[in-house]
Design a protein around this motif. Sequence first.
Motif, PDB file in Angstrom:
ATOM      1  N   LYS A   1       0.830  -1.199   0.000  1.00 36.53           N
ATOM      2  CA  LYS A   1       0.000   0.000   0.000  1.00 36.53           C
ATOM      3  C   LYS A   1       0.868   1.254   0.000  1.00 36.53           C
ATOM      4  N   ASP A   2       0.433   2.250  -0.779  1.00 36.94           N
ATOM      5  CA  ASP A   2       1.119   3.533  -0.697  1.00 36.94           C
ATOM      6  C   ASP A   2       0.457   4.370   0.399  1.00 36.94           C
ATOM      7  N   ILE A   3       1.071   5.489   0.702  1.00 38.17           N
ATOM      8  CA  ILE A   3       0.610   6.289   1.837  1.00 38.17           C
ATOM      9  C   ILE A   3      -0.758   6.921   1.580  1.00 38.17           C
TER      10      ILE A   3
ATOM     11  N   ASN B   1      17.279  10.392  14.011  1.00 33.35           N
ATOM     12  CA  ASN B   1      16.922   9.255  13.153  1.00 33.35           C
ATOM     13  C   ASN B   1      15.509   9.379  12.609  1.00 33.35           C
ATOM     14  N   TRP B   2      14.618   9.932  13.427  1.00 35.72           N
ATOM     15  CA  TRP B   2      13.242  10.114  12.975  1.00 35.72           C
ATOM     16  C   TRP B   2      13.184  11.064  11.779  1.00 35.72           C
ATOM     17  N   PHE B   3      13.968  12.135  11.821  1.00 32.71           N
ATOM     18  CA  PHE B   3      14.049  13.088  10.707  1.00 32.71           C
ATOM     19  C   PHE B   3      14.487  12.367   9.429  1.00 32.71           C
ATOM     20  N   ASN B   4      15.526  11.534   9.549  1.00 38.07           N
ATOM     21  CA  ASN B   4      16.037  10.797   8.385  1.00 38.07           C
ATOM     22  C   ASN B   4      15.029   9.774   7.874  1.00 38.07           C
ATOM     23  N   CYS B   5      14.344   9.117   8.789  1.00 33.49           N
ATOM     24  CA  CYS B   5      13.337   8.122   8.396  1.00 33.49           C
ATOM     25  C   CYS B   5      12.187   8.766   7.625  1.00 33.49           C
ATOM     26  N   LEU B   6      11.742   9.922   8.087  1.00 35.97           N
ATOM     27  CA  LEU B   6      10.664  10.631   7.402  1.00 35.97           C
ATOM     28  C   LEU B   6      11.102  11.062   6.007  1.00 35.97           C
TER      29      LEU B   6
ATOM     30  N   THR C   1      10.865   7.411  -0.831  1.00 35.80           N
ATOM     31  CA  THR C   1      10.459   6.062  -1.247  1.00 35.80           C
ATOM     32  C   THR C   1       9.056   6.061  -1.834  1.00 35.80           C
ATOM     33  N   GLU C   2       8.139   6.750  -1.159  1.00 31.47           N
ATOM     34  CA  GLU C   2       6.749   6.791  -1.624  1.00 31.47           C
ATOM     35  C   GLU C   2       6.642   7.425  -3.011  1.00 31.47           C
TER      36      GLU C   2
END
Length: 210
Positions: A99-101, A161-166, A172-173
């Motif tokens: 699923k996409d966002i 890390n949260w900043f990088n993950c977002l 990616t999306e």
Amino acid sequence: AKLKSFAAKIIQLLKEWTETFPYDFQDEKSMKELKEIAHRITQCDEENGTVKKIISQMTQNLLMALSARSQYQEIKEKFRQPVTDKGTILKTKPQSTQKDILSVCCDPLILAQQLTYIELERVSNIYPEDLMQIVSHMDSLDNHKCRSDVTKTYNLEAYDNWFNCLSMLVATEICRIVKKKQRTRMVEFFIDVARECFNIGNFNSMMAII
């Protein structure tokens, strides 16, 4: 009278210390010293027991803070553990389950609000001692590099890390979509999310999306 006045000042000092820098009392030695000081102070006011109640409440709050931080640390440690190749996992999943966002949340405002909740959760676990730790372990004022081997807490690292993950999630999306029109729609969606983050005042998520 002088002892009571002095005891009140010591209690105020200990109260502010335990609330602002609870991690200073995580080892047994410092906790033992705190209890010894508290015991001496309570002897100055054995008549009405007011000091004893304040000391008891202060100690209880300290133990709760240390317990909460310990649990949060355990959760963060689980996320720090290495995982298998995510690309391989993604490929093995059927296309229908990927699923996409937009299929999960198509409203930019709601997504911006959810991102803000995550931001606030991360920020609420950053304490002054985390910042002091970074400053105290800088190699020099020139390179501003912190020695990772002496780091006791990971709250700032988790926020980073949260900043990088977002940022990676947004990239990616967008990049996983093949068709140009759908990809354009996804880009426009994240622009709207960033705008809503700006309106809320969540500038960290806005910058991560950008």
